[in-house]
Scaffold this active site. Sequence first.
Site, PDB file in Angstrom:
ATOM      1  N   CYS A  63       0.551  -0.958   0.166  1.00  0.00           N
ATOM      2  CA  CYS A  63       0.020  -0.083   0.203  1.00  0.00           C
ATOM      3  C   CYS A  63       1.051   0.849  -0.070  1.00  0.00           C
ATOM      4  O   CYS A  63       1.684   1.494   0.797  1.00  0.00           O
ATOM      5  CB  CYS A  63      -1.037  -0.276   0.968  1.00  0.00           C
ATOM      6  N   CYS A  81       0.148   3.652   2.799  1.00  0.00           N
ATOM      7  CA  CYS A  81       0.983   2.586   4.290  1.00  0.00           C
ATOM      8  C   CYS A  81       3.150   3.105   4.213  1.00  0.00           C
ATOM      9  O   CYS A  81       2.915   3.088   5.157  1.00  0.00           O
ATOM     10  CB  CYS A  81       0.796   1.271   4.179  1.00  0.00           C
ATOM     11  N   ASN A  88     -13.185   9.296  -2.072  1.00  0.00           N
ATOM     12  CA  ASN A  88     -14.083   8.239  -3.031  1.00  0.00           C
ATOM     13  C   ASN A  88     -14.223   6.972  -1.782  1.00  0.00           C
ATOM     14  O   ASN A  88     -13.209   6.280  -1.512  1.00  0.00           O
ATOM     15  CB  ASN A  88     -13.258   7.914  -4.219  1.00  0.00           C
ATOM     16  N   HIS A 130      -8.784   7.578   3.083  1.00  0.00           N
ATOM     17  CA  HIS A 130      -7.770   8.746   2.499  1.00  0.00           C
ATOM     18  C   HIS A 130      -9.143   9.568   2.307  1.00  0.00           C
ATOM     19  O   HIS A 130      -9.834   9.525   1.715  1.00  0.00           O
ATOM     20  CB  HIS A 130      -7.147   9.087   1.560  1.00  0.00           C
TER      21      HIS A 130
HETATM   22  P1  AMP Z   1      -7.777   8.448  -5.338  1.00  0.00           P
HETATM   23  O1  AMP Z   1      -9.024   8.489  -6.098  1.00  0.00           O
HETATM   24  O2  AMP Z   1      -9.322   9.368  -3.936  1.00  0.00           O
HETATM   25  O3  AMP Z   1      -7.824   7.501  -4.797  1.00  0.00           O
HETATM   26  O4  AMP Z   1      -7.067   9.807  -5.161  1.00  0.00           O
HETATM   27  C1  AMP Z   1      -5.915   8.987  -4.710  1.00  0.00           C
HETATM   28  C2  AMP Z   1      -5.071  10.910  -4.757  1.00  0.00           C
HETATM   29  O5  AMP Z   1      -4.074  10.599  -4.233  1.00  0.00           O
HETATM   30  C3  AMP Z   1      -4.904  11.100  -6.099  1.00  0.00           C
HETATM   31  O6  AMP Z   1      -5.905  12.205  -5.936  1.00  0.00           O
HETATM   32  C4  AMP Z   1      -3.358  11.489  -6.347  1.00  0.00           C
HETATM   33  O7  AMP Z   1      -2.621  11.523  -7.210  1.00  0.00           O
HETATM   34  C5  AMP Z   1      -3.501  11.026  -4.826  1.00  0.00           C
HETATM   35  N1  AMP Z   1      -1.440  10.257  -4.628  1.00  0.00           N
HETATM   36  C6  AMP Z   1      -1.368   8.749  -5.427  1.00  0.00           C
HETATM   37  N2  AMP Z   1      -0.107   8.721  -5.223  1.00  0.00           N
HETATM   38  C7  AMP Z   1       0.395   9.350  -4.186  1.00  0.00           C
HETATM   39  C8  AMP Z   1       1.595   9.863  -3.619  1.00  0.00           C
HETATM   40  N3  AMP Z   1       3.013   8.913  -3.639  1.00  0.00           N
HETATM   41  N4  AMP Z   1       1.879  11.002  -3.336  1.00  0.00           N
HETATM   42  C9  AMP Z   1       0.207  11.752  -2.998  1.00  0.00           C
HETATM   43  N5  AMP Z   1      -0.107  11.297  -2.960  1.00  0.00           N
HETATM   44  C10 AMP Z   1      -0.877  10.760  -4.386  1.00  0.00           C
HETATM   45 ZN    ZN Z   2      -2.371   0.954   3.613  1.00  0.00          ZN
END
Ligand code: AMP
Ligand code: ZN
Length: 116
Positions: free
Chosen positions: A4, A7, A87, A100
Amino acid sequence: MSDCIFCKIVEGELPSKKVYEDDEILAFHDIQPAAPIHVLIIPKKHIASLDDAGPEDWAVIGHIQRVAKQVASESGVSESGYRVVTNVGANAGQIVHHLHYHLMGGARLSPLGLHN
Ligand code: AMP
Ligand code: ZN
């Protein structure tokens, strides 16, 4: 959860731009911001989504709401307005399966609704 990415951010195995941290919660800038202010607020405990949260998780989820308000204030968007959203699953477009909350603001956001 060893595979993950959030994580791994919690464990410091992947970098992040942190804006808030305590024993239970981490907040950091989204890597692909969809608004001038776009912060992700997560529990340090791996919970796959809101749908996977149990009674033992309500306290940390309430705590996330309080931190969202605080980060919004510190980001200067309290008065102009902001959105806090999580989401859940495929139809919502959940990509990262670690709970998140997106905190977004700093500009007029598009309405919530159906995909074009
Ligand atoms: P979701 O579609 O709600 O699952 O959103 C996931 C979010 O995580 C997206 O807005 C991505 O841009 C963000 N994301 C993915 N990887 C990272 C990362 N390593 N650091 C910060 N944000 C991330
Ligand atoms: Zn996790």
